[in-house]
Design an enzyme around this catalytic site. Structure first.
Site, PDB file in Angstrom:
ATOM      1  N   CYS A  90       1.037  -0.996  -0.259  1.00 21.96           N
ATOM      2  CA  CYS A  90      -0.330  -0.181   0.491  1.00 21.96           C
ATOM      3  C   CYS A  90       0.727   1.012  -0.353  1.00 21.96           C
ATOM      4  O   CYS A  90       1.684   1.120   1.072  1.00 21.96           O
ATOM      5  CB  CYS A  90      -0.899   0.181   1.275  1.00 21.96           C
ATOM      6  SG  CYS A  90      -1.957   1.354   1.512  1.00 21.96           S
ATOM      7  N   CYS A 200      -0.862   3.702  -6.205  1.00 20.84           N
ATOM      8  CA  CYS A 200      -2.038   3.107  -5.226  1.00 20.84           C
ATOM      9  C   CYS A 200      -1.359   1.572  -6.376  1.00 20.84           C
ATOM     10  O   CYS A 200      -2.223   1.754  -7.201  1.00 20.84           O
ATOM     11  CB  CYS A 200      -2.597   3.675  -5.499  1.00 20.84           C
ATOM     12  SG  CYS A 200      -4.461   3.247  -4.572  1.00 20.84           S
TER      13      CYS A 200
HETATM   14  N1  DGL Z   1      -3.558   0.406  -2.039  1.00 21.16           N
HETATM   15  C1  DGL Z   1      -3.248   1.138  -1.188  1.00 21.16           C
HETATM   16  C2  DGL Z   1      -1.836   2.649  -1.632  1.00 21.16           C
HETATM   17  O1  DGL Z   1      -1.255   1.818  -2.756  1.00 21.16           O
HETATM   18  C3  DGL Z   1      -4.780   2.158  -1.293  1.00 21.16           C
HETATM   19  C4  DGL Z   1      -4.926   3.591  -0.582  1.00 21.16           C
HETATM   20  C5  DGL Z   1      -6.055   3.866   0.287  1.00 21.16           C
HETATM   21  O2  DGL Z   1      -6.719   2.378   1.118  1.00 21.16           O
HETATM   22  O3  DGL Z   1      -6.555   4.932  -0.107  1.00 21.16           O
HETATM   23  O4  DGL Z   1      -2.502   3.425  -1.344  1.00 21.16           O
END
Ligand code: DGL
Length: 295
Positions: A90, A200
């Site tokens: 993440c 993301c």
């Molecule tokens: N997959 C997460 C990232 O890479 C998402 C973050 C979120 O939940 O806003 O930032």
């Protein structure tokens, strides 16, 4: 730098850590599956535990303390399940709390960050777009990364409001989603961007919808393969790589803090695995406070 890692303090290294133990992979929700897919391809002998904190996604709309609290608590939970290493799959959690988690957990860590460096290396027009959460974009880590590579490349940074929520609903192509994406991407195209950083881990699931909008005018930078390679290097350095097993690759185990329906659906589509998803309660300081609030 698309992936970063840390070494645990030797004095706190987990005494039970062994090469046959699983690797923990964690994301605010379903996005980290794009990383898990790359890890499976790169290191097929590794046993994997995946935690989706979908009950509390998106992290990009949360405050810094909440993200640090969840990242640390889930990291500790994975250590208790016997994880020998942790991938914080993440960008938002890495940007916000990797330093804290690195200090506290007794296992090696691999984090992720937007592929600003590869974008700067490959952009011909010297204009690149970055789509990431608001928290990632405003973090000191990301600002430092940008400062390193923005000298001769212009980066147009766009918060992807609404995109994580769409993927969490398994919406990767509705008309509303496409309109939202177009509103983010059109200004980048108009500014001459030829490269788009998917900052993301949820966004690789939107690649077909993005491709429909940008055609071949933009190259997409997804760092999941680089992260998987980094994990392999880190396991090697620590003598923690799993040996091939006669019974074949172990099946990953999936956990979700919500009912897991969408996680199961995406695992089936993405990995072609009919997975059992276990619902888990991983209470933390901030979620306990939420639960005690009057409704
Ligand atoms: N997959 C997460 C990232 O890479 C998402 C973050 C979120 O939940 O806003 O930032």
């Amino acid at each position: 730098m698309p992936a970063e890692s840390s070494t645990p303090n030797a004095s706190t290294a987990s005494p039970g850590a062994a090469s046959h133990a699983p690797v923990g992979i964690f994301d605010s929700g379903l996005g980290g599956l794009s990383v898990l897919r790359a890890v499976r391809a790169q290191s097929p002998d590794e046993a994997l535990l995946y935690v989706a904190d979908s009950l509390y996604a998106p992290y990009g709309e949360r405050d810094d303390d909440f993200i640090a609290d969840r990242t640390l608590t889930i990291g500790e939970w994975l250590v208790k399940q016997g994880a020998k290493a942790l991938v914080v799959a993440c960008n938002t959690a890495t940007a916000q709390s990797i330093a804290l988690v690195r200090e506290k957990l007794p296992i090696p860590l691999v984090g992720v960050e937007p592929g600003v460096k590869p974008a700067a290396l490959q952009s011909r027009t010297r204009v690149a777009g970055v789509l990431a959460t608001q928290v990632t974009l405003r973090s000191a880590r990301f600002q430092a990364l940008l400062a390193r590579y923005a000298a001769d490349c212009r980066f147009i940074c766009q918060p992807g409001h609404g995109l994580v929520q769409a993927v969490e609903r398994c919406d990767v192509g509705s008309a509303e989603l496409r309109a939202l994406l177009a509103s983010y991407l059109q200004p980048m195209l108009e500014a001459g961007a030829d490269t788009l950083v998917l900052g993301c881990t949820h966004y690789p699931f939107l690649d077909a919808a993005i491709r429909d909008i940008v055609g071949d005018r933009m190259a997409l930078v997804d760092t999941s393969v680089a992260i998987a390679r980094q994990l392999e290097r880190v396991l090697e350095q620590h003598g923690l790589r799993a040996a091939p097993q006669a019974a074949g690759a172990p099946r990953p185990r999936f956990y979700s803090t919500d009912d897991g329906t969408h996680l199961r659906q995406l695992v089936a589509t993405l990995l072609d695995v009919d997975a059992h998803v276990e619902r888990v309660l991983i209470p933390s300081r901030r979620t306990a406070a939420l639960a005690s609030q009057p409704v």
